[in-house]
Design a protein around this motif. Structure first.
Motif, PDB file in Angstrom:
ATOM      1  N   ALA A 176      -3.823  -2.882  -5.314  1.00 44.74           N
ATOM      2  CA  ALA A 176      -3.692  -4.184  -4.662  1.00 44.74           C
ATOM      3  C   ALA A 176      -2.428  -4.318  -3.830  1.00 44.74           C
ATOM      4  CB  ALA A 176      -3.712  -5.303  -5.716  1.00 44.74           C
ATOM      5  N   GLY A 177      -1.583  -3.283  -3.811  1.00 45.10           N
ATOM      6  CA  GLY A 177      -0.314  -3.377  -3.104  1.00 45.10           C
ATOM      7  C   GLY A 177      -0.378  -2.824  -1.694  1.00 45.10           C
ATOM      8  N   ALA A 178       0.791  -2.501  -1.172  1.00 43.93           N
ATOM      9  CA  ALA A 178       0.909  -2.067   0.210  1.00 43.93           C
ATOM     10  C   ALA A 178       0.102  -0.805   0.490  1.00 43.93           C
ATOM     11  CB  ALA A 178       2.380  -1.841   0.540  1.00 43.93           C
ATOM     12  N   SER A 179       0.146   0.155  -0.437  1.00 35.56           N
ATOM     13  CA  SER A 179      -0.586   1.402  -0.214  1.00 35.56           C
ATOM     14  C   SER A 179      -2.085   1.167  -0.104  1.00 35.56           C
ATOM     15  CB  SER A 179      -0.306   2.393  -1.356  1.00 35.56           C
ATOM     16  OG  SER A 179       1.051   2.766  -1.396  1.00 35.56           O
ATOM     17  N   ALA A 180      -2.625   0.281  -0.939  1.00 31.28           N
ATOM     18  CA  ALA A 180      -4.056  -0.015  -0.891  1.00 31.28           C
ATOM     19  C   ALA A 180      -4.436  -0.675   0.429  1.00 31.28           C
ATOM     20  CB  ALA A 180      -4.450  -0.912  -2.062  1.00 31.28           C
ATOM     21  N   LEU A 181      -3.594  -1.590   0.916  1.00 30.53           N
ATOM     22  CA  LEU A 181      -3.878  -2.229   2.204  1.00 30.53           C
ATOM     23  C   LEU A 181      -3.865  -1.197   3.327  1.00 30.53           C
ATOM     24  CD1 LEU A 181      -1.851  -5.578   2.021  1.00 30.53           C
ATOM     25  CD2 LEU A 181      -4.202  -5.104   1.286  1.00 30.53           C
ATOM     26  N   GLY A 183      -5.371  -6.946  -9.880  1.00 27.34           N
ATOM     27  CA  GLY A 183      -4.809  -8.250  -9.553  1.00 27.34           C
ATOM     28  C   GLY A 183      -4.708  -8.406  -8.045  1.00 27.34           C
ATOM     29  N   LEU A 184      -3.947  -9.390  -7.608  1.00 27.85           N
ATOM     30  CA  LEU A 184      -3.749  -9.649  -6.192  1.00 27.85           C
ATOM     31  C   LEU A 184      -2.260  -9.816  -5.922  1.00 27.85           C
ATOM     32  CD1 LEU A 184      -6.632 -12.226  -5.654  1.00 27.85           C
ATOM     33  CD2 LEU A 184      -6.553  -9.927  -4.671  1.00 27.85           C
ATOM     34  N   ARG A 185      -1.868  -9.561  -4.705  1.00 28.00           N
ATOM     35  CA  ARG A 185      -0.490  -9.795  -4.283  1.00 28.00           C
ATOM     36  C   ARG A 185      -0.497 -10.578  -2.986  1.00 28.00           C
ATOM     37  NH1 ARG A 185       2.776  -4.105  -5.313  1.00 28.00           N
ATOM     38  NH2 ARG A 185       1.903  -3.643  -7.371  1.00 28.00           N
ATOM     39  N   TRP A 186       0.547 -11.352  -2.791  1.00 23.15           N
ATOM     40  CA  TRP A 186       0.689 -12.069  -1.532  1.00 23.15           C
ATOM     41  C   TRP A 186       0.973 -11.071  -0.402  1.00 23.15           C
ATOM     42  CZ3 TRP A 186      -0.511 -17.025  -0.937  1.00 23.15           C
ATOM     43  CH2 TRP A 186      -0.466 -17.885  -2.042  1.00 23.15           C
ATOM     44  N   PHE A 187       0.335 -11.292   0.731  1.00 23.42           N
ATOM     45  CA  PHE A 187       0.697 -10.568   1.942  1.00 23.42           C
ATOM     46  C   PHE A 187       0.531 -11.518   3.123  1.00 23.42           C
ATOM     47  CE2 PHE A 187      -3.872  -9.794   1.533  1.00 23.42           C
ATOM     48  CZ  PHE A 187      -4.337  -9.936   2.830  1.00 23.42           C
ATOM     49  N   THR A 188       0.953 -11.097   4.291  1.00 19.36           N
ATOM     50  CA  THR A 188       0.937 -11.955   5.472  1.00 19.36           C
ATOM     51  C   THR A 188      -0.271 -11.650   6.341  1.00 19.36           C
ATOM     52  OG1 THR A 188       3.363 -11.950   5.474  1.00 19.36           O
ATOM     53  CG2 THR A 188       2.261 -12.736   7.460  1.00 19.36           C
ATOM     54  N   PRO A 189      -1.337 -12.447   6.271  1.00 21.91           N
ATOM     55  CA  PRO A 189      -2.485 -12.230   7.159  1.00 21.91           C
ATOM     56  C   PRO A 189      -2.072 -12.395   8.618  1.00 21.91           C
ATOM     57  CG  PRO A 189      -3.079 -13.651   5.312  1.00 21.91           C
ATOM     58  CD  PRO A 189      -1.586 -13.529   5.304  1.00 21.91           C
ATOM     59  N   ALA A 242     -16.830  -7.007   5.537  1.00 25.37           N
ATOM     60  CA  ALA A 242     -17.620  -5.788   5.340  1.00 25.37           C
ATOM     61  C   ALA A 242     -17.122  -4.949   4.168  1.00 25.37           C
ATOM     62  CB  ALA A 242     -17.611  -4.950   6.616  1.00 25.37           C
ATOM     63  N   ILE A 243     -16.018  -5.352   3.557  1.00 27.08           N
ATOM     64  CA  ILE A 243     -15.439  -4.605   2.440  1.00 27.08           C
ATOM     65  C   ILE A 243     -15.972  -5.181   1.130  1.00 27.08           C
ATOM     66  CG2 ILE A 243     -13.303  -4.011   1.240  1.00 27.08           C
ATOM     67  CD1 ILE A 243     -11.880  -4.211   3.956  1.00 27.08           C
ATOM     68  N   ARG A 244     -16.540  -4.341   0.308  1.00 27.56           N
ATOM     69  CA  ARG A 244     -17.025  -4.785  -1.004  1.00 27.56           C
ATOM     70  C   ARG A 244     -15.835  -4.859  -1.958  1.00 27.56           C
ATOM     71  NH1 ARG A 244     -21.324  -1.680  -5.074  1.00 27.56           N
ATOM     72  NH2 ARG A 244     -21.327  -3.315  -6.694  1.00 27.56           N
ATOM     73  N   ARG A 245     -15.549  -6.041  -2.424  1.00 28.98           N
ATOM     74  CA  ARG A 245     -14.363  -6.242  -3.264  1.00 28.98           C
ATOM     75  C   ARG A 245     -14.769  -6.444  -4.717  1.00 28.98           C
ATOM     76  NH1 ARG A 245     -11.347 -10.345  -5.219  1.00 28.98           N
ATOM     77  NH2 ARG A 245     -12.783 -11.878  -4.339  1.00 28.98           N
ATOM     78  N   ILE A 246     -14.105  -5.709  -5.635  1.00 29.74           N
ATOM     79  CA  ILE A 246     -14.433  -5.779  -7.061  1.00 29.74           C
ATOM     80  C   ILE A 246     -13.142  -5.953  -7.843  1.00 29.74           C
ATOM     81  CG2 ILE A 246     -15.622  -4.643  -8.976  1.00 29.74           C
ATOM     82  CD1 ILE A 246     -16.723  -2.742  -6.587  1.00 29.74           C
ATOM     83  N   ALA A 247     -13.032  -7.047  -8.577  1.00 31.22           N
ATOM     84  CA  ALA A 247     -11.831  -7.334  -9.359  1.00 31.22           C
ATOM     85  C   ALA A 247     -11.891  -6.567 -10.678  1.00 31.22           C
ATOM     86  CB  ALA A 247     -11.697  -8.828  -9.606  1.00 31.22           C
ATOM     87  N   ALA A 248     -11.609  -5.282 -10.609  1.00 33.38           N
ATOM     88  CA  ALA A 248     -11.691  -4.412 -11.787  1.00 33.38           C
ATOM     89  C   ALA A 248     -10.896  -3.145 -11.532  1.00 33.38           C
ATOM     90  CB  ALA A 248     -13.147  -4.068 -12.107  1.00 33.38           C
ATOM     91  N   GLU A 249     -10.715  -2.353 -12.588  1.00 32.76           N
ATOM     92  CA  GLU A 249     -10.031  -1.079 -12.493  1.00 32.76           C
ATOM     93  C   GLU A 249     -11.025   0.057 -12.731  1.00 32.76           C
ATOM     94  OE1 GLU A 249      -5.850  -1.191 -14.357  1.00 32.76           O
ATOM     95  OE2 GLU A 249      -7.027  -2.598 -15.565  1.00 32.76           O
ATOM     96  N   VAL A 250     -10.596   1.269 -12.401  1.00 33.10           N
ATOM     97  CA  VAL A 250     -11.420   2.435 -12.723  1.00 33.10           C
ATOM     98  C   VAL A 250     -11.287   2.721 -14.208  1.00 33.10           C
ATOM     99  CG1 VAL A 250     -11.753   4.902 -12.346  1.00 33.10           C
ATOM    100  CG2 VAL A 250     -11.180   3.407 -10.414  1.00 33.10           C
TER     101      VAL A 250
END
Length: 430
Positions: free
Chosen positions: A169-174, A194-200, A273-281
């Motif tokens: 959920a951090g910078a690397s994932a974005l 989880g989620l983190r704040w970023f600047t859209p 278009a991104i499938r988002r899933i609030a879970a871990e591997v």
């Protein structure tokens, strides 16, 4: 070359931007100093990162003075660090290809190298709080799914036509989501705990990541609470504008405890278009990746955007053996940078993970650490349990290092905040 008989005032481990700046200020302070670097060149983590990796702040917020930065990607960052070495003639005091084991001794440190032992009165750990790629230890049973940490994705074009699962959920994932869109991944799934704040934003990262607007908030006299509220209101408006309400964090933004990450414009533009899933591997078996919510995916590749941990294994200090993050390391420090576990040990970058100009923050930090070592400053041992953002660092250091902040320093730094053009670096602190 390192000589086994060498006796130093300061040993610095790590030749990234922090280590190089630390050496510069050690020499200015008249201290006998040497940098020890395990890699064959300077640059730290930036020597290992792929060419597509870029900084999260504007170019002017990375460098100092008139030392040029040709661009914001990894090759440019390495070249900028090398320019520091050349400009200030630092190479003679940098030992490359020299991994070390540092052990405390009475009155200082023993630095063990392949060429022998070096003694030092003080030790600066400049290996960073984010220097080892982290991949979660998930269960794998004969997994056939390709896996790459963001630092190992050398050629993003290889994502074209692939089914991609981005984790984190951090910078690397974005970054990875943005690259997957840019290079034509067939389908993109995003799993995060989880989620983190970023600047859209629709602006490039290096533009959106400028800290100059925040600097003006500081100069306006806003309290930390007011800064947080102002930034959060702006962010919520941006999330709404770009249709990202589904990923607004459930907690308030707090400048004292969170980092503000610039958005990635391609990821934002193609968010639907991104499938988002609030879970871990949870586990990987054959061609299937199962998440903690039971979702089963069959991606061609898993891209781990799970960031980095701190590797302090070169330090012979048992109390630090389990430290893996900047937050954990902060608990072991007082006075901003001083180790609470052993004397005469200093950590760079502790508490500087919030908002600010990277090189400028390192410069202020290193100058005061060297003043403390010379005995003209006293950083104390009081723990700092929050981020020290941007020019707050000067406010923190000034009463502890009055020689570096003579009378009238407030006006000098305020003028610097308000009058330095956004496209120009801050001057090198003298």
């Amino acid at each position: 070359m390192t000589q086994a008989s060498e006796s130093l005032d300061v040993a610095i481990v790590g030749a990234g931007i922090g280590g190089v700046i630390s050496l510069y200020y050690a020499q200015r302070a008249g201290l006998r100093a040497r940098v020890f670097e395990a890699q064959p060149g300077v640059g730290g983590l930036w020597r290992q990162l792929p060419a597509w990796q870029d900084i999260q702040i504007a170019a002017a917020d990375w460098t100092l003075g008139d030392i040029p930065l040709a661009g914001t990607f990894a090759p440019h960052i390495r070249a900028n660090i090398e320019a520091w070495v050349d400009r200030f003639d630092l190479a003679r005091d940098i030992s490359l290809n020299t991994p070390v084991r540092a052990s405390p001794r009475e009155g200082g440190w023993t630095i063990a190298t392949a060429g022998g032992e070096v003694t030092a009165s003080h030790l600066v750990a400049a290996t960073g709080a984010h220097n080892r790629p982290f991949i979660p230890p998930v269960q794998r049973n004969a997994s056939a799914v390709a896996e790459l940490h963001s630092s190992a994705l050398q050629d993003p074009q290889a994502l074209a036509g692939k089914s991609v699962l981005v984790v984190g959920a951090g910078a690397s994932a974005l970054d990875l989501l943005d690259l997957a869109v840019q290079h034509g991944a067939r389908e993109i799934a995003w799993a995060h705990r989880g989620l983190r704040w970023f600047t859209p934003t629709r602006k490039p990262k290096a533009v959106a990541g400028s800290v100059r607007d925040f600097s003006r908030l500081q100069a306006s006299g806003m309290t930390h609470a007011q800064q947080s509220a102002f930034i959060e209101a702006d962010l919520r408006g941006r999330y709404a504008k770009f249709g990202l309400q589904a990923i607004v964090p459930a907690f308030p933004f707090d400048v004292l405890h969170q980092q503000l990450i610039p958005g990635r414009h391609r990821m934002i533009e193609h968010f639907a278009a991104i499938r988002r899933i609030a879970a871990e591997v949870e586990h990987m078996q054959a061609d299937t990746v199962t998440l903690t919510d039971g979702t089963a995916l069959r991606p061609d590749v898993v891209l781990w955007g799970t960031g980095y941990t701190a590797d302090l294994s070169w330090l012979d200090v048992p109390a630090l053996a389990t430290v893996r993050s900047a937050t954990q390391l902060r608990e072991h420090c007082g006075g901003g940078f001083r180790s609470l576990d052993v004397p005469r040990l200093y950590f760079l970058a502790v508490g500087l993970d919030g908002l600010g100009s990277t090189s400028f923050a390192f410069a202020l930090s290193c100058r005061s650490i060297m003043s403390h070592i010379r005995g003209t400053a006293d950083l104390g041992l009081e723990p700092v349990k929050h981020n020290i953002n941007h020019f707050d660092l000067a406010t923190y250091l000034a009463p502890r290092d009055p020689a570096s902040f003579p009378a009238g320093w407030q006006k000098v730094y305020r003028d610097m905040q308000l009058t330095t053009p956004d496209d120009q670096p801050y001057p090198i602190p003298q």
